[in-house]
Design a protein around this motif. Structure first.
Motif, short mmCIF file in Angstrom:
data_model
loop_
_atom_site.label_atom_id
_atom_site.label_comp_id
_atom_site.label_asym_id
_atom_site.label_seq_id
_atom_site.Cartn_x
_atom_site.Cartn_y
_atom_site.Cartn_z
N ARG A 108 0.83 -1.21 0.00
CA ARG A 108 0.00 0.00 0.00
C ARG A 108 0.86 1.26 0.00
NH1 ARG A 108 -1.70 2.87 4.32
NH2 ARG A 108 -3.67 4.04 4.16
N GLU A 109 1.91 1.28 0.86
CA GLU A 109 2.73 2.49 0.99
C GLU A 109 3.45 2.83 -0.33
OE1 GLU A 109 2.61 0.08 3.05
OE2 GLU A 109 1.84 0.98 4.91
N ILE A 110 3.89 1.77 -1.04
CA ILE A 110 4.61 2.00 -2.31
C ILE A 110 3.65 2.57 -3.35
CG2 ILE A 110 5.84 0.86 -4.21
CD1 ILE A 110 6.89 -1.17 -2.19
N LEU A 111 2.41 2.05 -3.39
CA LEU A 111 1.42 2.58 -4.34
C LEU A 111 1.15 4.05 -4.08
CD1 LEU A 111 -1.21 -0.32 -4.55
CD2 LEU A 111 0.24 0.55 -6.41
N ILE A 112 0.98 4.39 -2.77
CA ILE A 112 0.68 5.79 -2.43
C ILE A 112 1.86 6.69 -2.79
CG2 ILE A 112 0.17 7.36 -0.52
CD1 ILE A 112 -1.30 5.05 0.84
N SER A 113 3.09 6.20 -2.52
CA SER A 113 4.29 7.00 -2.82
C SER A 113 4.41 7.27 -4.32
CB SER A 113 5.53 6.28 -2.30
OG SER A 113 6.70 7.01 -2.61
N LYS A 114 4.19 6.22 -5.11
CA LYS A 114 4.28 6.39 -6.56
C LYS A 114 3.14 7.26 -7.08
CE LYS A 114 5.84 3.18 -9.18
NZ LYS A 114 6.03 1.96 -9.99
N TRP A 115 1.99 7.17 -6.41
CA TRP A 115 0.86 8.03 -6.82
C TRP A 115 1.16 9.50 -6.59
CZ3 TRP A 115 -2.45 10.53 -3.09
CH2 TRP A 115 -3.50 11.26 -3.67
N LEU A 116 1.79 9.79 -5.42
CA LEU A 116 2.17 11.17 -5.11
C LEU A 116 3.21 11.69 -6.10
CD1 LEU A 116 2.34 10.97 -1.21
CD2 LEU A 116 0.65 12.18 -2.58
N ASP A 117 4.06 10.79 -6.59
CA ASP A 117 5.08 11.19 -7.56
C ASP A 117 4.55 11.15 -8.99
OD1 ASP A 117 6.95 11.59 -5.60
OD2 ASP A 117 7.74 9.54 -5.70
N ASP A 118 3.22 10.79 -9.12
CA ASP A 118 2.61 10.68 -10.44
C ASP A 118 3.39 9.70 -11.31
OD1 ASP A 118 0.67 11.17 -12.31
OD2 ASP A 118 1.69 12.92 -13.17
N ASP A 119 3.75 8.56 -10.70
CA ASP A 119 4.60 7.59 -11.37
C ASP A 119 3.94 6.22 -11.45
OD1 ASP A 119 7.82 6.06 -10.76
OD2 ASP A 119 6.93 6.74 -12.66
N LEU A 120 2.59 6.16 -11.42
CA LEU A 120 1.86 4.90 -11.48
C LEU A 120 1.57 4.52 -12.92
CD1 LEU A 120 -0.84 5.39 -8.67
CD2 LEU A 120 1.15 3.89 -8.57
N ASN A 121 1.83 3.21 -13.23
CA ASN A 121 1.40 2.75 -14.54
C ASN A 121 -0.09 2.37 -14.48
OD1 ASN A 121 1.19 0.12 -13.45
ND2 ASN A 121 3.36 -0.30 -13.90
N ASP A 122 -0.65 1.95 -15.60
CA ASP A 122 -2.09 1.67 -15.64
C ASP A 122 -2.48 0.58 -14.65
OD1 ASP A 122 -2.34 3.56 -17.57
OD2 ASP A 122 -2.34 2.16 -19.26
N GLN A 123 -1.70 -0.49 -14.57
CA GLN A 123 -2.02 -1.59 -13.66
C GLN A 123 -1.93 -1.14 -12.20
OE1 GLN A 123 0.41 -5.06 -14.26
NE2 GLN A 123 -0.67 -6.30 -12.74
N GLU A 124 -0.87 -0.34 -11.89
CA GLU A 124 -0.70 0.14 -10.52
C GLU A 124 -1.80 1.14 -10.15
OE1 GLU A 124 4.19 -0.17 -10.28
OE2 GLU A 124 3.22 1.68 -10.96
#
Length: 298
Positions: free
Chosen positions: A3-19
């Motif tokens: 969960r924490e990694i998903l939130i961190s990548k979301w804040l960095d606007d670095d999520l791919n479509d699957q994430e």
């Protein structure tokens, strides 16, 4: 993915479509979005992703703790109020029921100090809590009412409604027999939507669905209050039913017309004398075994 990694990548606007799809399934997704939108209003020179992640997570945890802090006590209060309301509703709607068994009589007092005497095998129901707003009793059987001065109420039976105007009266309600006798004051009897007013000595009688005319009543109270049942031109089946109620026995008729009229009386304190009182006038013989009595005409 954690969960924490998903939130961190979301804040960095670095999520791919699957994430991104995985991130949207988080239970606090809506809270994260709202908090992020609020943070966008602030311009920060140096944006520290880890620090902001900790801030967001701490804010969510704090929000949940505060919500739990006030929600649980509120639910306890609501539960207590619900129980109190249920108890109040139950106690205010609960009826008082008085019953008598075979060969039993009793006298009770209503909330307005009026008294009611119940004959054998009878039932009376009323609501003590709601008496001021709903002065009504329900009767199945026979009862003598002595109404307190200035009081009024209604007596509901299966056959008719009796309206009390401050008086003394007797009501008898069985399956095929309905009778109201006024001894004092004034009584109104409603049958088939029509009210009949009874003065002292007047009676209203229905047998097998037919209104029967009766002579003036000379007694000041019903005879059963003195442990005696009295009948005048009454169907024999009614006499037998009353005998069964007073002595707790079962009577079988053989070769006897149950609709023939009977005039007479029997006492409630001596069965042997009572059975002779209802058989000798009609030249009927009887035999008794335990609680069963057979009446027979040769």
């Amino acid at each position: 993915m954690k969960r924490e990694i998903l939130i961190s990548k979301w804040l960095d606007d670095d999520l791919n479509d699957q994430e991104l799809e995985a991130f949207k399934t988080l239970e606090d997704y809506d809270d994260l979005v709202k908090l992020n939108q609020g943070l966008q209003a602030f311009k920060v020179d140096d944006y520290n992703t880890s620090k902001e992640l900790d801030t967001v997570l701490n804010t969510i945890k704090s929000s949940k703790k505060q919500s739990t802090h006030w929600f649980k006590p509120l639910m306890r209060v609501a539960a207590i109020l619900a129980v109190c309301f249920s108890l109040y509703y139950y106690t205010t709607t609960l009826d008082t029921t008085i019953t008598t068994e075979f060969a039993q009589k009793t006298t009770i007092e209503l909330p307005d100090a009026s008294s009611v005497s119940l004959n054998a095998k009878s039932l009376l129901t009323f609501n003590k809590k709601d008496w001021k707003h709903n002065r009504k009793v329900e009767l199945d059987g026979e009862a003598f009412f002595k109404v307190a001065k200035g009081s009024s109420f209604k007596v509901k039976t299966k056959t008719g409604l009796v309206t009390v105007y401050g008086t003394q009266f007797n009501v008898k309600q069985w399956d095929d027999y309905f009778e109201v006798i006024c001894y004092e004051g004034l009584v109104g009897v409603t049958y088939n939507s029509q009210e009949t007013k009874l003065n002292p000595g007047d009676s209203f009688l229905i047998i097998d669905g037919k209104i029967i005319a009766k002579e003036k009543e000379n007694r000041t109270q019903p005879s059963w209050l003195n442990n005696e049942s009295t009948f005048k031109s009454t169907p024999y089946k009614t006499v037998i039913a009353e005998f069964e109620r007073q002595y707790g026995v079962h009577i079988t008729l053989l070769n006897i017309d149950s609709n023939q009229l009977f005039t007479g009386s029997f006492a409630h304190d001596n069965m042997d004398v009572a059975i002779k009182a209802i058989t000798l006038p009609l030249r009927v013989t009887y035999s008794k075994t335990n609680n069963t009595i057979i009446l027979k005409r040769e």
